[in-house]
Design a protein around this motif. Structure first.
Motif, mmCIF file in Angstrom:
data_model
loop_
_atom_site.group_PDB
_atom_site.id
_atom_site.type_symbol
_atom_site.label_atom_id
_atom_site.label_comp_id
_atom_site.label_asym_id
_atom_site.label_seq_id
_atom_site.Cartn_x
_atom_site.Cartn_y
_atom_site.Cartn_z
ATOM 1 N N TYR A 134 40.664 58.625 41.680
ATOM 2 C CA TYR A 134 40.562 57.889 42.936
ATOM 3 C C TYR A 134 41.740 58.273 43.823
ATOM 4 C CZ TYR A 134 37.461 55.007 40.134
ATOM 5 O OH TYR A 134 36.449 54.573 39.333
ATOM 6 N N ARG A 135 41.450 58.812 44.987
ATOM 7 C CA ARG A 135 42.508 59.192 45.929
ATOM 8 C C ARG A 135 42.219 58.561 47.282
ATOM 9 N NH1 ARG A 135 43.543 63.750 49.434
ATOM 10 N NH2 ARG A 135 41.658 64.764 48.681
ATOM 11 N N ARG A 136 43.162 57.763 47.756
ATOM 12 C CA ARG A 136 43.018 57.153 49.078
ATOM 13 C C ARG A 136 43.330 58.228 50.113
ATOM 14 N NH1 ARG A 136 46.417 52.406 49.439
ATOM 15 N NH2 ARG A 136 44.687 51.261 48.555
ATOM 16 N N PRO B 265 43.912 54.392 54.651
ATOM 17 C CA PRO B 265 43.400 53.041 54.406
ATOM 18 C C PRO B 265 41.929 52.948 54.841
ATOM 19 C CG PRO B 265 45.588 52.932 55.348
ATOM 20 C CD PRO B 265 45.162 54.383 55.415
ATOM 21 N N LEU C 236 38.178 56.431 50.740
ATOM 22 C CA LEU C 236 38.489 56.678 49.339
ATOM 23 C C LEU C 236 37.642 57.829 48.815
ATOM 24 C CD1 LEU C 236 40.111 55.449 46.920
ATOM 25 C CD2 LEU C 236 38.070 54.093 46.414
ATOM 26 N N GLU D 218 39.761 48.579 46.717
ATOM 27 C CA GLU D 218 39.969 49.183 48.035
ATOM 28 C C GLU D 218 39.257 48.354 49.103
ATOM 29 O OE1 GLU D 218 41.463 51.920 50.845
ATOM 30 O OE2 GLU D 218 42.051 51.499 48.782
ATOM 31 N N VAL E 38 34.950 50.259 53.992
ATOM 32 C CA VAL E 38 35.422 51.470 53.329
ATOM 33 C C VAL E 38 34.425 52.597 53.537
ATOM 34 C CG1 VAL E 38 35.865 52.515 51.059
ATOM 35 C CG2 VAL E 38 36.788 50.251 51.602
#
Length: 143
Positions: free
Chosen positions: A25-27, A30, A33, A56, A63
Motif C-alpha cells: 500500500y503506497r499513498r 492524501p 492509494l 485511508e 479515495v
C-alpha cells in the motif's frame, strides 16, 4: 492459517505478506492509494487487506484507488465476494477504482465484482500497464 507479516518499507509503503501473496500500500497523496497485489490470495489475510483501504477512507474521503494486480495469479475462496461487498458498501467514499489486470482469470474476477457491486462506472479495468502507470503518475502529481 499462514503467518502474516506487516512491515513499513523505507519509502513509507506498507507491505503485508502471508502464504503465497503480498499486498503493498503506497499513498500517492492524501486520498489516492496504490495497492499492489502479487501471488495467490486465498483469504489468508482475513480483513487486513481491506482494512488498510478503510483506514485511508477514514483519513481522507473520498479515495481514488489504484489496484495493480499484474503480478497476481489468482484469488480463491470468499475473497472475490468480500471485495465486491466492499465496493458496494463504500461506493460513496471512492471517486474511482482503477485496476490493472495481468491475466484473464483476474480480469474476469474483477469484471464480475464490477458488475455485482452495482457501482456503475466506479471500477475501471486496465490491461495496458503504461496507461495505468500514467493514471497513477497523474494522481500522484495532482494536488
Amino acid at each position: 492459517m499462514p503467518e502474516i507479516t506487516r512491515e513499513t518499507l523505507p519509502d513509507g509503503t506498507l507491505r503485508l505478506a502471508g502464504g503465497r501473496a503480498t499486498f503493498a500500500y503506497r499513498r500517492l497523496r492524501p486520498g489516492a492509494l496504490l495497492v499492489t497485489i502479487s501471488g495467490i490470495d486465498e483469504g489468508q489475510f482475513g480483513t487486513a487487506t481491506l482494512d488498510e483501504i478503510r483506514m485511508e477512507m477514514l483519513r481522507h474521503r473520498p479515495v481514488e484507488l489504484f489496484i495493480d494486480t499484474a503480478a497476481a495469479i489468482a484469488v480463491t475462496g470468499s475473497v472475490p465476494q468480500e471485495w465486491t461487498q466492499f465496493f458496494a458498501l463504500n461506493r460513496e467514499h471512492l471517486t474511482r477504482v482503477s485496476v490493472l489486470v495481468g491475466n484473464k482469470a483476474i480480469e474476469l474476477t474483477v469484471a464480475i465484482a464490477q458488475h455485482l457491486s452495482q457501482t456503475g462506472n466506479l471500477i475501471q479495468i486496465y490491461s495496458d500497464a503504461e496507461l495505468f502507470a500514467a493514471r497513477v503518475a497523474a494522481a500522484a502529481s495532482h494536488r
